[in-house]
Scaffold this active site. Structure first.
Site, PDB file in Angstrom:
ATOM      1  N   ARG A 135       0.844  -1.197   0.000  1.00 33.92           N
ATOM      2  CA  ARG A 135       0.000   0.000   0.000  1.00 33.92           C
ATOM      3  C   ARG A 135       0.872   1.236   0.000  1.00 33.92           C
ATOM      4  O   ARG A 135       1.790   1.358   0.810  1.00 33.92           O
ATOM      5  CB  ARG A 135      -0.904  -0.013   1.237  1.00 33.92           C
ATOM      6  CG  ARG A 135      -1.893   1.133   1.291  1.00 33.92           C
ATOM      7  CD  ARG A 135      -2.761   1.018   2.533  1.00 33.92           C
ATOM      8  NE  ARG A 135      -1.971   1.177   3.751  1.00 33.92           N
ATOM      9  CZ  ARG A 135      -2.438   0.963   4.969  1.00 33.92           C
ATOM     10  NH1 ARG A 135      -3.675   0.528   5.124  1.00 33.92           N
ATOM     11  NH2 ARG A 135      -1.687   1.147   6.037  1.00 33.92           N
ATOM     12  N   THR A 145      -0.984   7.689  -0.786  1.00 39.31           N
ATOM     13  CA  THR A 145      -2.234   7.676  -1.552  1.00 39.31           C
ATOM     14  C   THR A 145      -3.164   6.537  -1.158  1.00 39.31           C
ATOM     15  O   THR A 145      -4.343   6.552  -1.513  1.00 39.31           O
ATOM     16  CB  THR A 145      -1.933   7.543  -3.053  1.00 39.31           C
ATOM     17  OG1 THR A 145      -1.345   6.249  -3.303  1.00 39.31           O
ATOM     18  CG2 THR A 145      -0.980   8.629  -3.514  1.00 39.31           C
ATOM     19  N   ASP A 174       1.906  -2.671  12.819  1.00 38.78           N
ATOM     20  CA  ASP A 174       2.294  -3.118  11.486  1.00 38.78           C
ATOM     21  C   ASP A 174       2.775  -4.564  11.573  1.00 38.78           C
ATOM     22  O   ASP A 174       3.824  -4.849  12.141  1.00 38.78           O
ATOM     23  CB  ASP A 174       3.403  -2.222  10.929  1.00 38.78           C
ATOM     24  CG  ASP A 174       3.726  -2.535   9.476  1.00 38.78           C
ATOM     25  OD1 ASP A 174       4.168  -3.667   9.201  1.00 38.78           O
ATOM     26  OD2 ASP A 174       3.540  -1.654   8.622  1.00 38.78           O
ATOM     27  N   ASP A 227       6.350  -5.304  10.109  1.00 38.39           N
ATOM     28  CA  ASP A 227       7.434  -4.809  10.964  1.00 38.39           C
ATOM     29  C   ASP A 227       7.585  -5.658  12.215  1.00 38.39           C
ATOM     30  O   ASP A 227       8.703  -5.926  12.678  1.00 38.39           O
ATOM     31  CB  ASP A 227       7.183  -3.352  11.350  1.00 38.39           C
ATOM     32  CG  ASP A 227       7.378  -2.393  10.182  1.00 38.39           C
ATOM     33  OD1 ASP A 227       7.898  -2.836   9.136  1.00 38.39           O
ATOM     34  OD2 ASP A 227       6.997  -1.218  10.306  1.00 38.39           O
TER      35      ASP A 227
END
Length: 212
Positions: A103, A107, A202, A205
């Site tokens: 992603r 945007t 995340d 991560d």
């Protein structure tokens, strides 16, 4: 769209540890694998079977085996890789394809940067795995990608989902595609950064460390 939320004491317990920001990466990886195995048990209930004549130590019989063609597991890189081990332990006869999607954090558009998939997925039951169903953009794009190759039976396995992502799937996935979503929990909402709340941060991560 069929939604199945896996309700089980082991899932609840493991998910709580997974969410904890103090849980180290090695434990996080182990928990992802364990939760996915529990989810996969439910996700594979619709696999087609065929007769398999065998002989036990006592007598001949006709058992069951998974019917061809072999199912395919498709992790969405990179976080989906953390779910692959758990899936393969439960479904060792499956083939594995890879789909690289990410992603754009500015945007929120989905960028496809890699794929390793057969050109023809007709008749294959595809298990699409990605830890987080947030905006739904990645899964919508991935389902379209698979459908273009003939896949019509797709099961999405995610650890967490947001209501916004589930709604987007219902609105944007071609009704000709029979797809099911299996999750460990549906959380409250997305924040302004499109992270699931309360979520777990995340997933990529936390699995593999921060990559600049």
């Amino acid at each position: 769209m069929e939604l199945h939320v896996v309700s089980h004491p082991l899932v609840e317990h493991k998910l709580t540890v997974l969410r904890d920001k103090n849980t180290p990466s090695n434990t996080f990886r182990e928990l992802i694998s364990e939760i996915v195995m529990l989810e996969a048990y439910e996700a594979t209930r619709d696999l087609l079977l065929e007769d398999k004549p065998i002989e036990t130590p006592v007598a001949p019989m006709v058992g069951k085996q998974i019917a061809p063609p072999r199912p395919m597991i498709v992790p969405i890189l990179r976080a989906g890789l953390g779910m692959l081990d758990g899936m393969m332990k439960l479904l060792p006869t499956a083939e594995v394809g890879f789909l690289g999607m990410k992603r754009d954090e500015r945007t929120l558009d989905i960028i496809t940067y890699a794929n390793r998939l057969p050109d023809d997925l007709t008749g294959r039951h595809v298990f699409l795995v990605d830890p987080m169903l947030a905006t739904g953009g990645t899964l919508v794009a991935a389902i379209h990608y698979l459908a273009e190759r003939g896949a019509r039976e797709i099961t999405c396995i995610d650890v967490l989902a947001a209501p916004e992502g589930l709604k987007r799937l219902e609105q944007e996935v071609n009704p000709d595609v029979n797809f099911k979503v299996v999750v460990a929990a549906v959380d409250d909402h997305l924040n302004e950064q499109a992270y699931i709340v309360p979520g777990l941060g995340d997933a990529g991560d936390r699995l593999y460390g921060v990559v600049d």
